[in-house]
Design a protein around this motif. Structure first.
Motif, PDB file in Angstrom:
ATOM      1  N   ILE A  20     -43.922  28.481 -74.072  1.00 53.38           N
ATOM      2  CA  ILE A  20     -43.058  29.164 -73.383  1.00 53.38           C
ATOM      3  C   ILE A  20     -41.883  28.256 -72.953  1.00 53.38           C
ATOM      4  CG2 ILE A  20     -44.875  30.364 -72.086  1.00 53.38           C
ATOM      5  CD1 ILE A  20     -44.643  28.090 -69.844  1.00 53.38           C
ATOM      6  N   SER A  21     -40.904  28.989 -72.172  1.00 53.46           N
ATOM      7  CA  SER A  21     -39.510  28.011 -71.990  1.00 53.46           C
ATOM      8  C   SER A  21     -39.477  28.039 -70.317  1.00 53.46           C
ATOM      9  CB  SER A  21     -38.190  28.816 -72.715  1.00 53.46           C
ATOM     10  OG  SER A  21     -38.415  28.971 -73.816  1.00 53.46           O
ATOM     11  N   PRO A  22     -38.731  27.053 -70.141  1.00 53.57           N
ATOM     12  CA  PRO A  22     -38.766  26.865 -68.532  1.00 53.57           C
ATOM     13  C   PRO A  22     -37.671  27.973 -68.056  1.00 53.57           C
ATOM     14  CG  PRO A  22     -38.037  24.892 -69.646  1.00 53.57           C
ATOM     15  CD  PRO A  22     -38.078  25.980 -70.589  1.00 53.57           C
ATOM     16  N   ALA A  23     -38.205  28.449 -66.746  1.00 57.12           N
ATOM     17  CA  ALA A  23     -37.591  29.475 -66.062  1.00 57.12           C
ATOM     18  C   ALA A  23     -36.126  28.833 -65.433  1.00 57.12           C
ATOM     19  CB  ALA A  23     -38.516  29.872 -64.934  1.00 57.12           C
ATOM     20  N   PRO A  24     -35.163  29.647 -65.896  1.00 58.53           N
ATOM     21  CA  PRO A  24     -33.699  29.129 -65.342  1.00 58.53           C
ATOM     22  C   PRO A  24     -33.913  29.063 -63.558  1.00 58.53           C
ATOM     23  CG  PRO A  24     -33.647  31.544 -65.894  1.00 58.53           C
ATOM     24  CD  PRO A  24     -34.878  30.995 -66.316  1.00 58.53           C
ATOM     25  N   GLU A 217     -42.297  24.941 -63.369  1.00 59.44           N
ATOM     26  CA  GLU A 217     -42.653  25.916 -61.961  1.00 59.44           C
ATOM     27  C   GLU A 217     -42.434  27.401 -62.403  1.00 59.44           C
ATOM     28  OE1 GLU A 217     -44.038  25.533 -59.233  1.00 59.44           O
ATOM     29  OE2 GLU A 217     -44.006  23.437 -58.763  1.00 59.44           O
ATOM     30  N   PRO A 218     -42.818  28.352 -62.101  1.00 62.22           N
ATOM     31  CA  PRO A 218     -42.585  29.717 -62.260  1.00 62.22           C
ATOM     32  C   PRO A 218     -41.294  30.123 -61.789  1.00 62.22           C
ATOM     33  CG  PRO A 218     -44.566  29.862 -61.195  1.00 62.22           C
ATOM     34  CD  PRO A 218     -44.336  28.346 -61.504  1.00 62.22           C
ATOM     35  N   ARG A 219     -41.310  29.628 -60.435  1.00 63.37           N
ATOM     36  CA  ARG A 219     -40.097  30.061 -59.486  1.00 63.37           C
ATOM     37  C   ARG A 219     -39.091  28.833 -59.393  1.00 63.37           C
ATOM     38  NH1 ARG A 219     -40.669  35.075 -56.620  1.00 63.37           N
ATOM     39  NH2 ARG A 219     -39.422  34.079 -54.902  1.00 63.37           N
ATOM     40  N   ARG A 220     -37.937  28.883 -59.841  1.00 59.99           N
ATOM     41  CA  ARG A 220     -37.223  27.749 -59.730  1.00 59.99           C
ATOM     42  C   ARG A 220     -35.826  27.965 -59.219  1.00 59.99           C
ATOM     43  NH1 ARG A 220     -35.534  25.056 -64.871  1.00 59.99           N
ATOM     44  NH2 ARG A 220     -35.287  23.152 -63.616  1.00 59.99           N
ATOM     45  N   PHE A 221     -35.394  26.765 -58.409  1.00 53.45           N
ATOM     46  CA  PHE A 221     -34.278  27.021 -57.444  1.00 53.45           C
ATOM     47  C   PHE A 221     -33.394  25.822 -57.627  1.00 53.45           C
ATOM     48  CE2 PHE A 221     -37.598  29.358 -55.427  1.00 53.45           C
ATOM     49  CZ  PHE A 221     -37.035  30.583 -55.372  1.00 53.45           C
ATOM     50  N   ASP A 222     -31.998  26.227 -57.792  1.00 56.73           N
ATOM     51  CA  ASP A 222     -31.044  25.008 -57.696  1.00 56.73           C
ATOM     52  C   ASP A 222     -30.423  24.990 -56.245  1.00 56.73           C
ATOM     53  OD1 ASP A 222     -29.009  23.145 -57.719  1.00 56.73           O
ATOM     54  OD2 ASP A 222     -28.277  23.790 -59.567  1.00 56.73           O
ATOM     55  N   ALA A 223     -31.183  24.450 -55.289  1.00 56.13           N
ATOM     56  CA  ALA A 223     -30.870  24.555 -53.973  1.00 56.13           C
ATOM     57  C   ALA A 223     -30.043  23.348 -53.197  1.00 56.13           C
ATOM     58  CB  ALA A 223     -32.300  24.687 -52.968  1.00 56.13           C
TER      59      ALA A 223
END
Length: 322
Positions: A20-24, A217-223
């Motif tokens: 799999i690839s990382p989620a953006p 992580e399946p849900r990723r954020f740039d916060a």
């Protein structure tokens, strides 16, 4: 390091094997709303039945002339108190992301945060972008998202009359209807402010930190994290669909309660609270904190597999208190 669950361990193994690839990561923004501790509020333990190095000096410039290096004049009344409280929301158990966690108000950037003309007072989007590692367009959307989400989730609105006029007082039936409309997406922040004759008070937001969710992580954020003081006359009220508890917590109390297992929070939340607790211990008040000029570098923890178990590794130099 912090041990993680079996599902994330499996996902990390798939990532390392190239299956799999990382989620953006999605752009997101949050605001830590601060207030001086009322003299009448005693210390309390978080998570039970609850009653409802210094960081730099106060800048003292006009809000219209304010840069990102100083605290706005509207913060001056808060300089008296030296202990602070932070607005925290407990996410409902039904939430897909971090159910039950204690968080600051915030969320993902929406397409509408990029669109439409919006009244703006304070540092330009380009100035914010230079601090946040973003283009002016993205920085504008981040500030709009931070203000919008804080209004949706907590009823706190960082907006006011043009040219330094009074801040908004968003209370009453019509304001609550507007808040629900913004939360449902039928009313944009720009439309709300235009209809109310208000401008977004970007000068009240102080850039604080940037956290990027680890790969795996399946849900990723740039916060991007901002700090702001609770406007005079406003009260925090939670949004029932996302929040089942609204609390004003002393940073050190919240950290102690998390250590004792009475509440739980994500690493960015705990680390930010530790920033505030350290500032208070050094004698800083709300205005001092908002007067800080922080060098903002992206912080991205990583996931590591050791003997078939996934661990969260916080970067060196980050003062993670849990």
């Amino acid at each position: 390091m912090r041990q993680l669950g079996a599902k994330l361990t499996e996902r990390l193994a798939d990532l390392e094997a190239g299956r799999i690839s990382p989620a953006p990561p999605r752009d997101a923004a949050t605001i830590m709303v601060l207030r001086s501790t009322p003299d009448t509020v005693p210390p309390f333990g978080v998570g039970h039945d609850l009653p409802p190095e210094a960081l730099g000096g106060y800048g003292g410039s006009s809000p219209r002339e304010m840069s990102l290096d100083v605290a706005p004049d509207t913060m001056a009344p808060f300089a008296i108190g030296r202990d602070i409280q932070v607005l925290m929301l407990r996410r409902t158990a039904a939430m897909k992301f971090a159910p039950g966690a204690y968080v600051f108000p915030g969320g993902s950037v929406d397409p509408a945060d990029y669109e439409g003309e919006i009244g703006w007072q304070g540092p330009s989007p380009a100035e914010f972008g230079a601090r946040l590692g973003a283009s002016a367009e993205v920085a504008r959307a981040l500030v709009c998202a931070a203000v919008r989400e804080t209004f949706e989730e907590a009823g706190v609105l960082l907006a006011g009359a043009p040219d330094g006029g009074p801040l908004a007082a968003p209370s009453g039936v019509s304001w609550e209807a507007d808040r629900m409309a913004v939360a449902s997406g039928t009313l944009t922040l720009a439309e709300l402010l235009s209809r109310r004759g208000l401008v977004l008070r970007a000068d009240l937001l102080v850039p604080w930190a940037r956290w990027i969710t680890p790969e795996g992580e399946p849900r990723r954020f740039d916060a991007r994290f901002f700090a702001a003081a609770l406007p005079d006359g406003q009260e925090a009220v939670g949004h029932e669909a996302e929040t089942d508890q609204v609390e004003w917590l002393r940073p050190a109390d919240a950290i102690d309660s998390a250590r004792e297992g009475r509440i739980w929070m994500l690493p960015p939340t705990a680390t930010t609270l530790n920033d505030f607790a350290s500032a208070v211990a050094a004698g800083a008040g709300v205005a001092d904190i908002l007067g800080a000029h922080r060098v903002i570098e992206p912080i991205q923890p990583r996931l590591a597999l050791e003997e078939g178990t996934a661990w969260l590794v916080i970067p060196e130099g980050v003062e993670y208190p849990l």
